[in-house]
Each structure stands twice: as structure tokens, then as C-alpha cells.
Design an enzyme around this catalytic site. Sequence first.
Site, PDB file in Angstrom:
ATOM      1  CG  ASP A 131      49.006  41.410  40.430  1.00  0.00           C
ATOM      2  OD1 ASP A 131      49.243  42.343  39.643  1.00  0.00           O
ATOM      3  OD2 ASP A 131      47.846  41.155  40.836  1.00  0.00           O
ATOM      4  CE  LYS A 180      46.331  43.097  38.371  1.00  0.00           C
ATOM      5  NZ  LYS A 180      45.849  42.614  39.663  1.00  0.00           N
ATOM      6  CB  CYS A 189      45.496  38.858  39.691  1.00  0.00           C
ATOM      7  SG  CYS A 189      44.853  39.772  41.103  1.00  0.00           S
TER       8      CYS A 189
HETATM    9  C1  C5J Z   1      46.337  38.251  42.929  1.00  0.00           C
HETATM   10  C2  C5J Z   1      45.108  38.035  44.980  1.00  0.00           C
HETATM   11  N1  C5J Z   1      47.332  38.961  42.379  1.00  0.00           N
HETATM   12  N2  C5J Z   1      45.259  36.709  45.006  1.00  0.00           N
HETATM   13  N3  C5J Z   1      45.716  38.773  44.015  1.00  0.00           N
HETATM   14  O1  C5J Z   1      46.010  37.172  42.470  1.00  0.00           O
HETATM   15  O2  C5J Z   1      44.473  38.594  45.823  1.00  0.00           O
END
Ligand code: C5J
Length: 220
Positions: free
Chosen positions: A24, A129, A162
Site C-alpha cells: 500500500d 485488496k 495492513c
Molecule cells: C493500511 C490503513 N494500508 N492504515 N491501511 O495500513 O488503513
Amino acid sequence: MVDVPAAPFPFRLDPARVALVVIDMQRDFIESGGFGESLGNDVTRLQAIVPTVAALIALFRDKGWPILHTRESHLPDLSDCPPAKRLRGPEGKRIGDAGAMGRLLVRGEPGNAILDACAPRAGEMVIDKPGKGMFHATACDGLLRGRGISQLVFAGVTTEVCVQTSMREANDRGYECLLVTDATESYFPEFKAATISMIVAQGAIVGRATAFADLRESVR
Ligand code: C5J
């Protein structure tokens, strides 16, 4: 085989079975005006790791080892976003709402893209995802197993959300996991530290942890 110094014990990396997972590294989490900032977070902490993540990606490319990039994203009609996720954060700044870089966390919007510095290249795996974990409602497992991959090196954001969720999912599925501690970050330094401690505790109950320089030196 390459022994990478790691906590709580070295990681025996098998070049034939390893892949890098970059979680991400999206504008929505790292740039101003995205989903992360809409939740009240200071995104500058995450910006600081971009050069290290880019260098880690470059290392895997140099070696010819596979790379999988993930994006947290939802379909434009939000049919893959349950109310338990959608109805979080300040009203008007939630998933699907309009933001400075398009609709927050919606697939295809400018803010949902991976940063240019970490962008996937042709031939690299890219997974959208709808959850925090990379295996939930995705084709990740088949993609990795189909390539004979059983070791995953993790980087990306955020450490305790994540990244950690994906590592735990991977660990449960039998993958050996290694987190690169300076190639991951959280909006909350104490959460990052606690997550790394939890991962390596109890004899690497979720996985092991190393620094980028240690990994780079060992695979030279
Ligand atoms: C991720 C989030 N990518 N913090 N998402 O960690 O909402």
C-alpha cells in the site's frame, strides 16, 4: 541460500523461493489530501521511508527476484466495502467520499495510485485488496504458490495495520516472513515499535525483522 541477520534469529533466504511484498505505498496514505490525512494523521512520517522502500524494490529488481505490490482499494460502487469499514472516520471524509485526489480509497482514482517512486513495473504482481490483509478476497495465495514462492519479505505502510495483518495472514498460510523495519512506517511511532516487538516475540511467532542495510549486505 543466504543468511540474513534478523531478530530474533537469522533468516535463511532462498533466492528461488523469495518475493518482496510492498504493501500500500499509495498516495492515499502517504500524500496530503488522501485517506490517511482525512483520518487526522500526519502523513510526513510515512514520506520518510519512501527512499528506503524504493531502494529495496531496486535491490529485488537487480536480483531478478519477484515483487508483489498491493493497493488497498474499493470498487466505485463500494460493494466490497462493508459498513463496518465504510462508516469510520469523520463524516464527509470517509471511504468513497470526495477528496483532493479523487474519491478516497476508490480504485482508479488518482489518490489510489502507488507513488511514482515505488511504482510497479511490467511483469510485477499487483493486487487490489478490499481489506487490510493481502489474502482477504484476493488471488494472492494462488499467485504466489503458482510461482513456488514460500518466503515473503515485507515493506510498506502502515506497520500495524495492513503490513501486520498481511504478515499474520501469510504466517498462518505457511509463508516464512521477514519484515524490513526501516522500509515500513506507521502514523504512530509507538505502534510501529510495538508491532515489530509482537512479530518477533515468542521465537518469531509471526516472523522475523531486519534492517535494509543488513539485507542488502547479505545478498550482495
Ligand atoms: C493500511 C490503513 N494500508 N492504515 N491501511 O495500513 O488503513
